[in-house]
Design a protein around this motif. Sequence first.
Motif, PDB file in Angstrom:
ATOM      1  N   ASN A   1       0.798  -1.228   0.000  1.00 24.18           N
ATOM      2  CA  ASN A   1       0.000   0.000   0.000  1.00 24.18           C
ATOM      3  C   ASN A   1       0.828   1.274   0.000  1.00 24.18           C
ATOM      4  N   ALA A   2       1.958   1.291   0.670  1.00 24.63           N
ATOM      5  CA  ALA A   2       2.708   2.536   0.896  1.00 24.63           C
ATOM      6  C   ALA A   2       3.239   3.120  -0.409  1.00 24.63           C
ATOM      7  N   GLY A   3       3.561   4.391  -0.351  1.00 27.59           N
ATOM      8  CA  GLY A   3       4.153   5.024  -1.520  1.00 27.59           C
ATOM      9  C   GLY A   3       4.171   6.532  -1.380  1.00 27.59           C
ATOM     10  N   THR A   4       4.714   7.165  -2.377  1.00 29.59           N
ATOM     11  CA  THR A   4       4.814   8.620  -2.410  1.00 29.59           C
ATOM     12  C   THR A   4       3.983   9.173  -3.549  1.00 29.59           C
ATOM     13  N   GLY A   5       3.478  10.386  -3.373  1.00 29.41           N
ATOM     14  CA  GLY A   5       2.837  11.083  -4.468  1.00 29.41           C
ATOM     15  C   GLY A   5       3.885  11.756  -5.343  1.00 29.41           C
ATOM     16  N   GLY A   6       3.430  12.486  -6.337  1.00 26.84           N
ATOM     17  CA  GLY A   6       4.371  13.210  -7.185  1.00 26.84           C
ATOM     18  C   GLY A   6       5.123  14.256  -6.380  1.00 26.84           C
ATOM     19  N   TRP A   7       6.436  14.206  -6.443  1.00 23.77           N
ATOM     20  CA  TRP A   7       7.289  15.051  -5.610  1.00 23.77           C
ATOM     21  C   TRP A   7       8.302  15.755  -6.505  1.00 23.77           C
TER      22      TRP A   7
ATOM     23  N   THR B   1      17.523   8.087  -4.014  1.00 17.90           N
ATOM     24  CA  THR B   1      17.421   7.175  -2.871  1.00 17.90           C
ATOM     25  C   THR B   1      18.816   6.897  -2.309  1.00 17.90           C
ATOM     26  N   PRO B   2      18.904   6.250  -1.143  1.00 21.67           N
ATOM     27  CA  PRO B   2      20.218   5.931  -0.571  1.00 21.67           C
ATOM     28  C   PRO B   2      21.113   5.118  -1.503  1.00 21.67           C
ATOM     29  N   GLN B   3      20.509   4.316  -2.381  1.00 22.26           N
ATOM     30  CA  GLN B   3      21.314   3.559  -3.348  1.00 22.26           C
ATOM     31  C   GLN B   3      21.487   4.302  -4.674  1.00 22.26           C
ATOM     32  N   GLY B   4      21.023   5.561  -4.720  1.00 22.61           N
ATOM     33  CA  GLY B   4      21.236   6.390  -5.896  1.00 22.61           C
ATOM     34  C   GLY B   4      20.212   6.233  -6.996  1.00 22.61           C
ATOM     35  N   HIS B   5      19.030   5.685  -6.682  1.00 18.23           N
ATOM     36  CA  HIS B   5      17.997   5.467  -7.695  1.00 18.23           C
ATOM     37  C   HIS B   5      16.967   6.593  -7.689  1.00 18.23           C
ATOM     38  N   GLU B   6      16.171   6.660  -8.753  1.00 22.20           N
ATOM     39  CA  GLU B   6      15.103   7.644  -8.832  1.00 22.20           C
ATOM     40  C   GLU B   6      14.067   7.337  -7.753  1.00 22.20           C
ATOM     41  N   TYR B   7      13.599   8.366  -7.060  1.00 17.02           N
ATOM     42  CA  TYR B   7      12.816   8.178  -5.841  1.00 17.02           C
ATOM     43  C   TYR B   7      11.440   7.549  -6.080  1.00 17.02           C
ATOM     44  N   HIS B   8      10.662   8.071  -7.040  1.00 19.80           N
ATOM     45  CA  HIS B   8       9.282   7.615  -7.215  1.00 19.80           C
ATOM     46  C   HIS B   8       9.208   6.136  -7.576  1.00 19.80           C
ATOM     47  N   ILE B   9      10.001   5.727  -8.556  1.00 20.92           N
ATOM     48  CA  ILE B   9       9.937   4.333  -9.006  1.00 20.92           C
ATOM     49  C   ILE B   9      10.427   3.396  -7.909  1.00 20.92           C
TER      50      ILE B   9
ATOM     51  N   GLU C   1      13.561  11.738 -16.898  1.00 19.03           N
ATOM     52  CA  GLU C   1      12.217  12.285 -16.717  1.00 19.03           C
ATOM     53  C   GLU C   1      12.206  13.210 -15.496  1.00 19.03           C
ATOM     54  N   LYS C   2      11.735  14.441 -15.680  1.00 11.84           N
ATOM     55  CA  LYS C   2      11.738  15.431 -14.605  1.00 11.84           C
ATOM     56  C   LYS C   2      10.346  15.755 -14.066  1.00 11.84           C
ATOM     57  N   HIS C   3       9.310  15.409 -14.805  1.00 11.38           N
ATOM     58  CA  HIS C   3       7.955  15.787 -14.395  1.00 11.38           C
ATOM     59  C   HIS C   3       7.468  14.834 -13.308  1.00 11.38           C
ATOM     60  N   ALA C   4       7.155  15.396 -12.118  1.00 10.11           N
ATOM     61  CA  ALA C   4       6.776  14.567 -10.974  1.00 10.11           C
ATOM     62  C   ALA C   4       5.522  13.747 -11.254  1.00 10.11           C
ATOM     63  N   GLY C   5       4.580  14.330 -11.991  1.00 13.45           N
ATOM     64  CA  GLY C   5       3.341  13.603 -12.283  1.00 13.45           C
ATOM     65  C   GLY C   5       3.572  12.390 -13.163  1.00 13.45           C
ATOM     66  N   ILE C   6       4.449  12.542 -14.158  1.00 12.54           N
ATOM     67  CA  ILE C   6       4.757  11.417 -15.041  1.00 12.54           C
ATOM     68  C   ILE C   6       5.538  10.349 -14.287  1.00 12.54           C
ATOM     69  N   LEU C   7       6.461  10.780 -13.438  1.00 10.68           N
ATOM     70  CA  LEU C   7       7.211   9.823 -12.623  1.00 10.68           C
ATOM     71  C   LEU C   7       6.267   9.011 -11.741  1.00 10.68           C
ATOM     72  N   TYR C   8       5.309   9.691 -11.144  1.00 12.01           N
ATOM     73  CA  TYR C   8       4.333   8.996 -10.298  1.00 12.01           C
ATOM     74  C   TYR C   8       3.499   8.019 -11.128  1.00 12.01           C
ATOM     75  N   ALA C   9       2.978   8.475 -12.266  1.00 13.48           N
ATOM     76  CA  ALA C   9       2.123   7.626 -13.096  1.00 13.48           C
ATOM     77  C   ALA C   9       2.879   6.386 -13.578  1.00 13.48           C
TER      78      ALA C   9
ATOM     79  N   ASN D   1      -2.355  11.740   3.231  1.00 22.65           N
ATOM     80  CA  ASN D   1      -1.145  12.565   3.173  1.00 22.65           C
ATOM     81  C   ASN D   1      -0.293  12.302   1.938  1.00 22.65           C
ATOM     82  N   ILE D   2      -0.790  11.498   0.990  1.00 18.87           N
ATOM     83  CA  ILE D   2      -0.055  11.319  -0.261  1.00 18.87           C
ATOM     84  C   ILE D   2       0.006  12.644  -1.036  1.00 18.87           C
ATOM     85  N   TRP D   3      -0.880  13.578  -0.670  1.00 20.91           N
ATOM     86  CA  TRP D   3      -0.912  14.879  -1.337  1.00 20.91           C
ATOM     87  C   TRP D   3       0.105  15.860  -0.753  1.00 20.91           C
ATOM     88  N   ARG D   4       0.890  15.427   0.228  1.00 20.26           N
ATOM     89  CA  ARG D   4       1.726  16.384   0.950  1.00 20.26           C
ATOM     90  C   ARG D   4       2.794  17.041   0.085  1.00 20.26           C
ATOM     91  N   HIS D   5       3.198  16.400  -1.009  1.00 22.76           N
ATOM     92  CA  HIS D   5       4.228  16.985  -1.858  1.00 22.76           C
ATOM     93  C   HIS D   5       3.650  17.766  -3.034  1.00 22.76           C
TER      94      HIS D   5
END
Length: 344
Positions: A123-129, A135-143, A203-211, A251-255
Amino acid sequence: MSFYSYWTQFFPPRDGAPITEANVSRLDGKVFIVTGGSSGIGYELARVLYGAGGKVYMLTRTKKNAEEAIDRIKAHYADKDAKTGSLEFVSMDLSDFKSVKAAAQQFLDSEGPDGRLDVLFNNAGTGGWKDAPPTPQGHEYHITANSVGHFLLARLLTPILSQTAKKSPKNTVRVVWAASILVEMTSPISGITKEFLEDPFCEKHAGILYAQSKTGNWFLATEFARHQSESGPFGSDVVHIGGNPGSYNTNIWRHVKDLIKYYLVYPTLRDPVYGAYTYMWMGFSNEVTMEAAKAGNYAICDGRWHPGQRADLLLAIKGEDEGGSGRSKEFFDWCEEKVKNFMN
């Protein structure tokens, strides 16, 4: 996509959820993991599972938030004379593969060699940010936070899921993957672009990264289901199912910084408990079978099958030998490569 497809997800039939806290079967003796269980949909889901007698592990980042959530859940049932289950917090940050591995091990240690896991609710996850950090391992955050972290968790828990499936009725041991209506509204052609898989930071657009990350969850559910075998590393007899739980005031909308967009969306947001009902349908309904999962069937709020996804997305879950693009399998293999150093 039809107008009806969008409308019925933003405005589902009133009181249409087939499985709710009022009629869910007793869950005594069953074990569940809810990632992000301290707030929003995850909190409501953990509450209902606990109230029905389930043993619930709440995998989330912040101990204080989890402990406060557990106290609220227990207080909810304190004067109801209910036969409740148990709640346990396990610290986990999905964006950090080391944390995911440690959380999986803590759960396995707690359950022991004869333990079980009936349903893993991813269930957990992040919204578009916008401008999310690596990430700590150097990966893109949303994916990572939405998809690959859950992929690693599912991989690490595959043995106990398969062990539980062998002693459970057919199709009852499951992994539930959270997608979004934005899978069909804003994801690029084929759901995830080839360019993204080659360089996720292109990819820089937070919405596309989230989708894309939410599309990835549907792809992973479908591919996991298709990989089931007695001898393979992806387990056997475990039903993986993806779907859109709906749009909720959490609170997924927080970003989200675009306040105009937020207030346009706000009137469509519902109480998170209805998202929990969607997950419960995905986790417990007899309509959810291995055959449906392998076919790429996709759930929507409040517990229904999607009337028909975009043509390019349906092609993405088909292999090239079937006339599809094979993007779903390509993403699954990409995730496997990303987590391989954390599988030992």
